[in-house]
Design a protein around this motif. Structure first.
Motif, PDB file in Angstrom:
ATOM      1  N   GLU A  18      -2.720  -0.890  -8.526  1.00 37.33           N
ATOM      2  CA  GLU A  18      -3.877  -0.031  -8.271  1.00 37.33           C
ATOM      3  C   GLU A  18      -3.497   1.448  -8.343  1.00 37.33           C
ATOM      4  O   GLU A  18      -4.284   2.281  -8.776  1.00 37.33           O
ATOM      5  CB  GLU A  18      -4.476  -0.342  -6.900  1.00 37.33           C
ATOM      6  N   GLY A  19      -2.288   1.767  -7.920  1.00 36.44           N
ATOM      7  CA  GLY A  19      -1.834   3.157  -7.943  1.00 36.44           C
ATOM      8  C   GLY A  19      -0.927   3.489  -9.098  1.00 36.44           C
ATOM      9  O   GLY A  19      -0.731   4.665  -9.420  1.00 36.44           O
ATOM     10  N   HIS A  20      -0.344   2.454  -9.721  1.00 40.90           N
ATOM     11  CA  HIS A  20       0.625   2.657 -10.807  1.00 40.90           C
ATOM     12  C   HIS A  20       0.313   1.686 -11.943  1.00 40.90           C
ATOM     13  O   HIS A  20       1.075   0.744 -12.187  1.00 40.90           O
ATOM     14  CB  HIS A  20       2.047   2.427 -10.296  1.00 40.90           C
ATOM     15  N   THR A  56      -1.724  -4.773  -5.719  1.00 40.19           N
ATOM     16  CA  THR A  56      -1.869  -3.542  -4.929  1.00 40.19           C
ATOM     17  C   THR A  56      -1.058  -2.409  -5.546  1.00 40.19           C
ATOM     18  O   THR A  56      -1.536  -1.280  -5.664  1.00 40.19           O
ATOM     19  CB  THR A  56      -1.446  -3.784  -3.470  1.00 40.19           C
ATOM     20  N   ARG A  86       0.833  -1.208   0.000  1.00 35.23           N
ATOM     21  CA  ARG A  86       0.000   0.000   0.000  1.00 35.23           C
ATOM     22  C   ARG A  86       0.864   1.252   0.000  1.00 35.23           C
ATOM     23  O   ARG A  86       0.533   2.258  -0.639  1.00 35.23           O
ATOM     24  CB  ARG A  86      -0.938  -0.010   1.205  1.00 35.23           C
ATOM     25  N   ARG A  92       2.025   1.681  -3.443  1.00 32.82           N
ATOM     26  CA  ARG A  92       0.902   2.119  -4.270  1.00 32.82           C
ATOM     27  C   ARG A  92       0.689   3.626  -4.180  1.00 32.82           C
ATOM     28  O   ARG A  92       0.371   4.276  -5.172  1.00 32.82           O
ATOM     29  CB  ARG A  92      -0.363   1.390  -3.811  1.00 32.82           C
ATOM     30  N   GLU A  93       0.890   4.182  -2.991  1.00 28.75           N
ATOM     31  CA  GLU A  93       0.526   5.576  -2.754  1.00 28.75           C
ATOM     32  C   GLU A  93       1.659   6.560  -3.018  1.00 28.75           C
ATOM     33  O   GLU A  93       1.427   7.771  -3.031  1.00 28.75           O
ATOM     34  CB  GLU A  93       0.025   5.720  -1.307  1.00 28.75           C
ATOM     35  N   ARG A  94       2.872   6.070  -3.244  1.00 28.33           N
ATOM     36  CA  ARG A  94       3.998   6.964  -3.493  1.00 28.33           C
ATOM     37  C   ARG A  94       4.118   7.279  -4.984  1.00 28.33           C
ATOM     38  O   ARG A  94       4.001   6.395  -5.825  1.00 28.33           O
ATOM     39  CB  ARG A  94       5.315   6.331  -3.024  1.00 28.33           C
TER      40      ARG A  94
END
Length: 388
Positions: free
Chosen positions: A264-266, A261, A222, A225-227
């Protein structure tokens, strides 16, 4: 300017730090953290300790100073009766070029008795890290922190004003891995293979290599994912074997979930999955690994039964095979995922030429070799990070 010139005093703030995801407040000042606070709440003691060791973390600022001082307090670990790990180093880069190193001194020693498990803490002195004789011109300055010691940062002093660097426009490289990525047995912060590769390619590195703690934890996925990132790489395998934390059935599912995961962000960021470099003791023998202090030196040995690999206990050989299969399967629908065999970075022949002193962690020469080979494979035309 001379030593009598009054020094400008600047508290170390998060704006001066690169490569850290968070900070904690200490009695002296800030402790850089490589996991955010919410993720630290899930971490076990090993991961908590590793993420507080600032591998890849550096102070970055612009100044015309000829003299720079930094107040710092280190915390380092040692085993009683065993030769200590060489002291960490603070390393200065000026406009991207090496400009000096200072050995870490004093600080708090955490002494572990391997026979009894007892732990003693020996408080020590706070250090003033000093670099002088610098050119009296405006320049970009980075002070890379010791990559294997917790460091609390107090005050930055210089004989000219200090300003945080403006936004870094270099591509952002986010890397996850084990002690091999954190830089165990490298002699200085930019001597780790991942830092060498990042500096050589002109990338802004965030190093999430965690000694003994690269367990594919969902909460770390996670974080990834968020960075923000322009390139992502994962070094996968060795800690899963030497901690003996799962079997092959779980590994397959956990690695898929970790990659899901991140995606999801990348969804289209180049994602390079790197299997473990060569480690003789775990190529065909499962973990767990055990420490051996027989001759006063710290070494590791594998304690598992090779015959149990057929039943799903993990070895480096079987993890490499499964990791390559997983990446190939996902590449059918994800053209931005890539696999790199860790043996192409450091193989059996390399281990014969540069044997790990502790049977586990590659030494300084191996870090240089791995950086060169990684760059040739990842950044060259057709590589996962080509054009980055």
């Amino acid at each position: 300017m001379d030593s009598a010139t009054p020094l400008h005093r600047t508290p170390v703030t998060p704006e001066l730090l690169r490569g850290a995801l968070d900070v904690e407040e200490g009695p002296l000042g800030l402790v850089p953290c490589r996991l955010p606070a919410w993720a630290r709440g899930f971490a076990d003691p090993q991961l908590l300790s590793a993420q507080a060791q600032p591998a890849g973390v550096r102070l970055a600022f612009r100044t015309a100073a000829t003299r720079i001082e930094l107040t710092a307090h280190r915390t380092h670990m040692a085993f009683r009766g065993v030769a200590p790990r060489p002291a960490g180093r603070f390393e200065l880069l000026v406009d991207g070029e090496p400009a000096g190193q200072v050995e870490a001194e004093g600080g708090t020693a955490v002494l572990i008795d391997a026979a009894t498990g007892s732990v003693e803490t020996d408080p020590g002195t706070t250090q003033t890290v000093r670099f002088d004789g610098l050119a009296a011109r405006e320049k970009d300055v980075e002070i890379w922190l010791p990559h294997y010691e917790r460091v609390e940062l107090g005050e930055l002093r210089a004989d000219a004003p200090v300003e945080p660097l403006a936004g870094d426009r270099r591509p952002r490289w986010l890397h996850y891995g084990s002690s091999i990525s954190q830089g165990s047995n490298a002699t200085h912060p930019t001597g780790t293979w991942i830092a060498r590769a990042a500096l050589g390619a002109g990338l802004d590195l965030t190093n999430l290599g965690f000694s003994g703690a690269a367990m594919l934890d969902p909460f770390v996925a996670r974080v990834l994912r968020e960075r923000p990132a322009d390139a992502i790489s994962l070094e996968v395998g060795i800690n899963l074997v030497n901690a003996d934390v799962m079997r092959m059935r779980a590994f397959t599912s956990v690695l898929h979930g970790f990659l899901d995961t991140i995606r999801e962000g990348h969804p289209t960021t180049p994602l390079l999955v790197v299997s473990s470099p060569y480690c003789a003791m775990h190529e065909d023998t499962p973990g767990p690994a055990a420490l051996d202090f027989g001759d006063g030196a710290m070494r590791y040995r594998a304690t598992g039964d090779p015959a149990e690999a057929r039943a799903g206990r993990l070895t480096l050989r079987t993890i490499r095979e499964e990791t390559e299969r997983i990446v190939a399967h996902r590449a059918g629908s994800d053209p931005h995922i890539f696999y790199l065999d860790g043996l192409a970075l450091f193989g059996a022949a390399d281990a014969e030429q540069h044997p790990p002193a502790d049977n586990l962690h590659p030494g300084p020469e191996a870090h240089a070799l791995m950086a060169e080979r990684f760059a040739a494979q990842a950044f060259a035309a057709g590589g996962a990070f080509a054009g980055r």
